[in-house]
Write an enzyme that holds these catalytic residues in place. Sequence first.
Site, PDB file in Angstrom:
ATOM      1  N   TRP A  98      -9.783  -6.403  -6.093  1.00  0.00           N
ATOM      2  CA  TRP A  98      -9.152  -5.424  -5.223  1.00  0.00           C
ATOM      3  C   TRP A  98      -8.593  -4.244  -6.008  1.00  0.00           C
ATOM      4  CZ3 TRP A  98      -6.235  -8.591  -0.853  1.00  0.00           C
ATOM      5  CH2 TRP A  98      -7.199  -9.223  -0.063  1.00  0.00           C
ATOM      6  N   ASP A 131       0.240  -0.465   5.792  1.00  0.00           N
ATOM      7  CA  ASP A 131      -0.725  -1.422   6.313  1.00  0.00           C
ATOM      8  C   ASP A 131      -0.684  -1.458   7.845  1.00  0.00           C
ATOM      9  OD1 ASP A 131      -2.674  -3.347   6.131  1.00  0.00           O
ATOM     10  OD2 ASP A 131      -1.302  -4.987   5.707  1.00  0.00           O
ATOM     11  N   ASP A 186     -11.075   1.801  -0.815  1.00  0.00           N
ATOM     12  CA  ASP A 186     -10.178   2.572  -1.685  1.00  0.00           C
ATOM     13  C   ASP A 186     -10.808   3.096  -2.983  1.00  0.00           C
ATOM     14  OD1 ASP A 186      -8.811   0.923   0.071  1.00  0.00           O
ATOM     15  OD2 ASP A 186      -7.443   0.125  -1.424  1.00  0.00           O
ATOM     16  N   GLN A 212     -13.585   0.346  -4.200  1.00  0.00           N
ATOM     17  CA  GLN A 212     -13.765  -0.925  -3.514  1.00  0.00           C
ATOM     18  C   GLN A 212     -15.135  -0.899  -2.850  1.00  0.00           C
ATOM     19  OE1 GLN A 212     -10.783  -3.542  -2.962  1.00  0.00           O
ATOM     20  NE2 GLN A 212     -11.066  -2.656  -4.987  1.00  0.00           N
ATOM     21  N   GLU A 249       0.865  -0.714   0.894  1.00  0.00           N
ATOM     22  CA  GLU A 249      -0.335  -0.869   0.078  1.00  0.00           C
ATOM     23  C   GLU A 249      -0.472   0.367  -0.814  1.00  0.00           C
ATOM     24  OE1 GLU A 249      -3.484  -3.427   2.556  1.00  0.00           O
ATOM     25  OE2 GLU A 249      -3.457  -1.363   3.216  1.00  0.00           O
TER      26      GLU A 249
HETATM   27  C1  FRU Z   1      -6.234  -0.955   1.129  1.00  0.00           C
HETATM   28  C2  FRU Z   1      -6.501  -2.368   0.661  1.00  0.00           C
HETATM   29  C3  FRU Z   1      -5.678  -2.728  -0.547  1.00  0.00           C
HETATM   30  C4  FRU Z   1      -6.475  -3.840  -1.165  1.00  0.00           C
HETATM   31  C5  FRU Z   1      -7.895  -3.399  -0.889  1.00  0.00           C
HETATM   32  C6  FRU Z   1      -8.838  -4.522  -0.600  1.00  0.00           C
HETATM   33  O1  FRU Z   1      -7.277  -0.436   1.890  1.00  0.00           O
HETATM   34  O2  FRU Z   1      -6.274  -3.290   1.721  1.00  0.00           O
HETATM   35  O3  FRU Z   1      -4.356  -3.085  -0.249  1.00  0.00           O
HETATM   36  O4  FRU Z   1      -6.222  -3.978  -2.528  1.00  0.00           O
HETATM   37  O5  FRU Z   1      -7.843  -2.529   0.222  1.00  0.00           O
HETATM   38  O6  FRU Z   1     -10.156  -4.053  -0.460  1.00  0.00           O
END
Ligand code: FRU
Length: 535
Positions: free
Chosen positions: A81, A233, A22, A38, A200
């Site tokens: 995250w 999700d 993300d 991420q 999410e």
């Molecule tokens: C979405 C997610 C978020 C989480 C992050 C973890 O892709 O699952 O919900 O914060 O990625 O890497």
Amino acid sequence: NAMFSWQRTAFHFQPERNWMNDPDGPLYHKGWYHLFYQYNPDSAVWGNITWGHAVSTDLIHWLYLPIAMVPDSWFDWNGVWTGSATILPDGQIVMLYTGDTDNYVQVQNLAYPANLSDPLLLDWVKYSGNPVLVPPTGIAPKDFRDPTTAWLGPDGKWRLTIGSKVNTTGISLVYTTTNFTDYELLDTVLHAVPGTGMWECVDFYPVSINGTKGLDTSAGGPGVKHVLKASLDNTKLDYYALGTYFAENDTWVPDDPEQDVGIGLRYDYGRYYASKTFYDPVKERRILWGWINETDTENDDLAKGWASVQTIPRTVLYDNNTGTNILQWPVEELESLRLNSTDFDGVVVEPGSVVELDIGSATQLDILAEFEIESLGLEETNEVNGLCGSGATDRSSFGPFGLLVIADETLSELTPIYFRLANSSDGSFETYFCADERRSSKASDVFKQVYGSSVPVLDGETLSMRILVDHSIVESFAQGGRRVITSRLYPTEAIYGAARLFLFNNATGVNVKATLKIWQLNYAFIHPFPLDQMH
Ligand code: FRU
């Protein structure tokens, strides 16, 4: 790692190596756009999640910076995250992110720049009182993540929303705060949609009904609608809806309950997830980032040493011609990469034919295309079985027709980006916008799908698309950005100088006349920030 190096992009953001997912906390500060993401610094698969960091002055030419935050505390021991930035009126930057704790509980943490006068925001401080939020009563420890940018309410309190679920109902919780360390959970949720599962990366922002400018997150009042977006999700798809936000009780109501979040419109009908917007105060626009995830295997990702790309940032506006959707368009700065262009005027493509567009190598392109159709007066049939049919080989009277991108000379690999029209019982046409990945790669272990959506075409409008081609990524925009499809492709033949571009018409009952302007695009030369040279 030279393996699969032809899949590397020229002007999309991706780290030098390893895993990315993300986009996080995008913001503008002292001349620089910041993108966090991420990032697993150790491997090309998900895990050990940190915040990668890059800056740009134009949202296109990026410079990698050192990792901004790593898992180093009990409250984010299993991952730093996703989170969002809020810029306070006095210029302070508040970063809220989800920590996966040493016990695998999802909590929200506060971080802020160590030195606001540093335009690069290199150092981040995690608040000593973290976590600032833990899962409330009734919310499971693994269903509480991805805080939004906060907005200011009429009572002077900030609000933010966090996605979750109760049983199979996707919900978005609302918290108020005045100092970002202490919060109050409201009794009512911002919104809930049964059957949509865990939400999410919720995003929530205003759009102006009549304006051509984006709005800052706290804007409201008459002339404003609000977009609510959730990343589901269950299906890994980003859904949005337009609606009205009621500041007096912090609820949001969709314009059309049948097009609610998670059951209606998607930002992107291709490979796309976990998106996030931010407000750009310089150009007064709202900008959307999204993550293009892979469709190959983890082994392939490990072999090539990297995984994932971010989309070209897109401006977001309300479409006041349809009133039913937003418009997404690549940021104008992308046009600075345009090199030489070629025009094609009224190229006629007959039923069942393919016409090569002689532009040389076709791996880095910005394509504008318009299509007119001329009926051949044949008997009209309407055999389209919904949406995109079974792909670009599924022929009917009025489609499919469009472009073959990332194709090799012999058409052994190709990806059709196309329209197809279906006449409905009332005599009008329904238009579909599609991408067919089935023949995009000779590799067998990649997921290849037919993607698409219906797209509004108003009276008097021509059919138009814009396509960005970047080696292994194709972003396709229909009707000025009413619908978007991103494709992650794995060509083995249609690479570098061997990649070509064609028009095609697989309709049986119409000639297609195509008018195009095609630019070669330069590299964005994304590279590490030369920090050493500065000190
Ligand atoms: C979405 C997610 C978020 C989480 C992050 C973890 O892709 O699952 O919900 O914060 O990625 O890497």
